[in-house]
Design a protein around this motif. Structure first.
Motif, short mmCIF file in Angstrom:
data_model
loop_
_atom_site.label_atom_id
_atom_site.label_comp_id
_atom_site.label_asym_id
_atom_site.label_seq_id
_atom_site.Cartn_x
_atom_site.Cartn_y
_atom_site.Cartn_z
N GLN A 169 0.82 -1.22 0.00
CA GLN A 169 0.00 0.00 0.00
C GLN A 169 0.84 1.26 0.00
OE1 GLN A 169 -2.31 -0.84 3.50
NE2 GLN A 169 -3.87 -2.00 2.40
N GLN A 170 2.09 1.17 0.43
CA GLN A 170 2.96 2.35 0.52
C GLN A 170 4.03 2.41 -0.57
OE1 GLN A 170 2.12 4.62 2.77
NE2 GLN A 170 0.48 3.24 3.44
N LEU A 171 4.09 1.41 -1.44
CA LEU A 171 5.22 1.33 -2.36
C LEU A 171 5.29 2.49 -3.35
CD1 LEU A 171 5.78 -2.42 -3.34
CD2 LEU A 171 7.04 -0.99 -1.74
N SER A 172 4.16 2.92 -3.88
CA SER A 172 4.21 4.01 -4.87
C SER A 172 4.85 5.26 -4.26
CB SER A 172 2.80 4.32 -5.38
OG SER A 172 2.31 3.28 -6.20
N ASN A 173 4.46 5.60 -3.04
CA ASN A 173 5.07 6.76 -2.37
C ASN A 173 6.53 6.51 -2.04
OD1 ASN A 173 2.68 8.25 -2.40
ND2 ASN A 173 1.99 7.44 -0.43
N GLU A 174 6.83 5.29 -1.64
CA GLU A 174 8.21 4.97 -1.26
C GLU A 174 9.14 5.05 -2.46
OE1 GLU A 174 10.54 1.36 1.12
OE2 GLU A 174 8.36 1.54 1.19
N PHE A 175 8.66 4.60 -3.62
CA PHE A 175 9.48 4.61 -4.83
C PHE A 175 9.44 5.94 -5.57
CE2 PHE A 175 8.56 -0.21 -5.51
CZ PHE A 175 9.44 -0.52 -4.49
N ASP A 176 8.42 6.77 -5.28
CA ASP A 176 8.10 7.91 -6.15
C ASP A 176 7.91 7.39 -7.58
OD1 ASP A 176 7.57 10.50 -6.90
OD2 ASP A 176 9.68 11.01 -7.24
N PHE A 177 7.16 6.31 -7.67
CA PHE A 177 6.99 5.58 -8.93
C PHE A 177 5.67 4.83 -8.82
CE2 PHE A 177 7.77 1.99 -11.80
CZ PHE A 177 8.47 2.57 -12.84
N ASN A 178 4.77 5.06 -9.74
CA ASN A 178 3.42 4.52 -9.64
C ASN A 178 3.40 3.03 -9.97
OD1 ASN A 178 0.68 4.16 -9.46
ND2 ASN A 178 0.18 5.37 -11.28
N ALA A 234 5.90 -2.83 -12.91
CA ALA A 234 6.20 -1.59 -12.20
C ALA A 234 6.78 -1.87 -10.82
CB ALA A 234 4.93 -0.74 -12.07
N VAL A 235 6.31 -2.93 -10.16
CA VAL A 235 6.87 -3.30 -8.86
C VAL A 235 8.35 -3.67 -9.01
CG1 VAL A 235 6.77 -4.99 -6.99
CG2 VAL A 235 4.65 -4.03 -7.90
N ALA A 236 8.66 -4.48 -10.01
CA ALA A 236 10.05 -4.89 -10.23
C ALA A 236 10.92 -3.68 -10.58
CB ALA A 236 10.11 -5.92 -11.35
N TRP A 237 10.45 -2.82 -11.45
CA TRP A 237 11.24 -1.66 -11.85
C TRP A 237 11.36 -0.65 -10.72
CZ3 TRP A 237 14.30 -0.45 -15.90
CH2 TRP A 237 14.33 -1.36 -16.95
N GLY A 238 10.34 -0.54 -9.89
CA GLY A 238 10.46 0.36 -8.74
C GLY A 238 11.55 -0.08 -7.80
N TYR A 239 11.59 -1.37 -7.48
CA TYR A 239 12.65 -1.89 -6.62
C TYR A 239 14.01 -1.76 -7.29
CZ TYR A 239 9.72 -3.89 -2.95
OH TYR A 239 8.87 -4.05 -1.89
N ALA A 240 14.08 -2.04 -8.60
CA ALA A 240 15.35 -1.94 -9.31
C ALA A 240 15.86 -0.50 -9.31
CB ALA A 240 15.18 -2.44 -10.75
N LYS A 241 14.97 0.45 -9.58
CA LYS A 241 15.35 1.87 -9.63
C LYS A 241 15.93 2.33 -8.29
CE LYS A 241 12.02 4.99 -9.37
NZ LYS A 241 12.32 6.02 -8.33
N GLU A 242 15.23 1.99 -7.21
CA GLU A 242 15.66 2.46 -5.89
C GLU A 242 16.91 1.72 -5.41
OE1 GLU A 242 14.38 5.13 -4.13
OE2 GLU A 242 13.49 5.41 -6.12
N ALA A 243 17.04 0.45 -5.76
CA ALA A 243 18.25 -0.30 -5.38
C ALA A 243 19.46 0.26 -6.12
CB ALA A 243 18.06 -1.79 -5.67
N ALA A 244 19.31 0.50 -7.43
CA ALA A 244 20.42 1.03 -8.23
C ALA A 244 20.82 2.41 -7.74
CB ALA A 244 20.02 1.08 -9.70
N LYS A 245 19.86 3.21 -7.33
CA LYS A 245 20.14 4.56 -6.83
C LYS A 245 21.03 4.50 -5.58
CE LYS A 245 16.64 7.32 -6.75
NZ LYS A 245 15.36 7.96 -6.33
N ARG A 246 20.93 3.40 -4.84
CA ARG A 246 21.71 3.25 -3.60
C ARG A 246 23.02 2.50 -3.82
NH1 ARG A 246 16.52 3.98 -2.44
NH2 ARG A 246 15.95 4.96 -0.46
N GLY A 247 23.36 2.19 -5.07
CA GLY A 247 24.66 1.58 -5.35
C GLY A 247 24.64 0.11 -5.69
N VAL A 248 23.48 -0.53 -5.66
CA VAL A 248 23.40 -1.94 -6.03
C VAL A 248 23.65 -2.09 -7.53
CG1 VAL A 248 21.82 -3.90 -6.25
CG2 VAL A 248 21.82 -2.53 -4.16
N GLU A 249 24.44 -3.09 -7.89
CA GLU A 249 24.69 -3.37 -9.31
C GLU A 249 23.68 -4.40 -9.81
OE1 GLU A 249 28.66 -4.41 -10.35
OE2 GLU A 249 29.56 -2.71 -9.28
#
Length: 412
Positions: free
Chosen positions: A98-107, A182-197
């Protein structure tokens, strides 16, 4: 607006910053290697980075991000399970969704619509009453409703399909859907932003074990040393475990679904019937999705079959007769990794520093957030979170199975 677009297009900063950095060479070692770039693997990477500061992480995906079961499901989210362990686990996952869209800033296009499961026999009614009480006890919004309430909720539903009249229903208000890619890409986007390869087109061909400890993996792009590794490969869980030298109590079956051409909106809730082996939902684009039980034989294949198509269409038309005139647009399948008790396997493996995220069967997508969060906590702290302790591999040695057979929208 046109001037703004022209200005943006001619800007020296164009193109905009991409969500996933371009491919790079693999390093010789990482603190953590995650095998599998689906929703679960990406979620584990994200929570490791966000909550535990572990960013020296490589996610290895043999094909493309979210291209496995993450892209081959019907995107249902719910927590109306049978056991107390299951209800607690999936209820927490619903709250995170329920909070993922806000957490990712990604719908992620999360849509709470409710799920209605139909009871066609007295036995099903009794089982549903118990199920409703278990859900209420752990905070789920689930209740029994009668035929009149069902008629008001879904006016287009046929309440007397053939020899199986609908007697009552289990109404789960927390039932929802989300856009799976979108769920997969949201997690990927935020993980990559934090340095995950994140490495696509990188398959793990073997794991390196020394003195009972995992020390690295061998890929099609070379060998990597690592502090620990997690396998999150869905239907291929048992084959990956064999590379590590042990067996999992998992058998993989195809699971098929199909979708019609778009039609005018007529169905808001998700409607399922285990007696008819079918569930039906309508997407935001108007397409009608049909799903059912797994194929009756093990197979590592995502092909579609005519017999399942005929079976699902027959059941779907019994529930909604007017859909007989709808045209089928496409059909697909995923590979489900089923355990004997229809519950997942999460936690440590027989190999030290090698962790398991397996046995999800038909409900892996809805567990994505909570699986990622709890597995990340286990890896970072070395302590098994209470929420996933019942799902350890050792439960099969001690006969402590968590029986969720029949908890899915259509029986297996």
């Amino acid at each position: 607006m046109p001037f703004g677009l022209l200005k943006y297009g001619l800007s020296s900063r164009y193109p905009a910053e991409v969500d996933i950095p371009p491919p790079k060479a693999l390093k010789s070692s990482y603190d953590v290697v995650i095998i599998g770039g689906g929703g679960h693997g990406l979620a584990i990477a994200y929570y490791l980075a966000k909550y535990h500061g572990i960013t020296d992480v490589a996610v290895l995906e043999k094909a493309y991000l979210g291209g496995g079961n993450t892209a081959r499901n019907t995107a249902v989210i719910r927590s109306n399970y049978l056991t107390s362990e299951g209800v607690r686990f999936y209820s927490e996952s619903v709250r995170l969704f329920q909070q993922l869209s806000n957490e990712f800033d990604f719908n992620i296009m999360y849509s709470e619509r409710g799920q209605l499961t139909l009871a066609h026999t007295d036995g099903a009614v009794r089982a549903f009453r118990q199920r409703a009480e278990v859900n209420k006890h752990f905070g789920g919004r689930t209740e029994m409703i009668d035929r009149q309430q069902i008629r008001e909720l879904v006016p287009t539903l046929n309440l007397d399909p053939g020899h199986l009249p609908v007697l009552a229903g289990l109404w789960h208000r927390d039932g929802a859907t989300a856009r799976h890619d979108a769920v997969a890409w949201g997690y990927a986007k935020e993980a990559a932003k934090r340095g995950v390869e994140i490495h696509q087109l990188t398959s793990v061909e073997d794991v390196v074990i020394e003195n009972g400890r995992l020390t690295g993996v061998k890929t099609n792009r070379g060998a990597i040393r690592c502090g620990c590794a997690i396998q999150a490969v869905a239907g291929h869980s048992s084959t990956m475990a064999r590379k590590a030298g042990f067996r999992l109590p998992v058998v993989s079956y195809p699971l098929q679904a199909m979708v019609t051409q778009p039609v005018k909106p007529f169905l808001d809730p998700l409607v399922s019937s285990s007696a008819l082996h079918c569930y039906v939902q309508q997407t935001s684009r108007g397409e009608v999705v049909f799903g059912g039980g797994s194929d009756p034989y093990p197979l590592y294949n995502t092909r579609s079959t005519l017999d399942l198509k005929e079976s699902l269409i027959t059941s779907g038309i019994e529930m909604f007769p007017f859909l007989a005139k709808a045209k089928l647009m496409r059909q697909w399948a995923g590979i489900t990794d089923m355990t004997p008790d229809y519950s997942p396997i999460m936690g440590a493996s027989p190999v030290q520093n090698y962790y398991l995220d397996a046995g999800w069967g038909t409900w892996g997508f809805k567990a994505t957030p909570i699986c990622g969060k709890t597995m990340a906590e286990l890896i970072a702290t070395g302590k098994t979170p209470e929420l996933i302790a019942p799902f350890c591999l050792e439960r099969f040695d001690h006969f402590r199975q968590i029986n969720e057979m029949g908890a899915t929208a259509a029986s297996h």
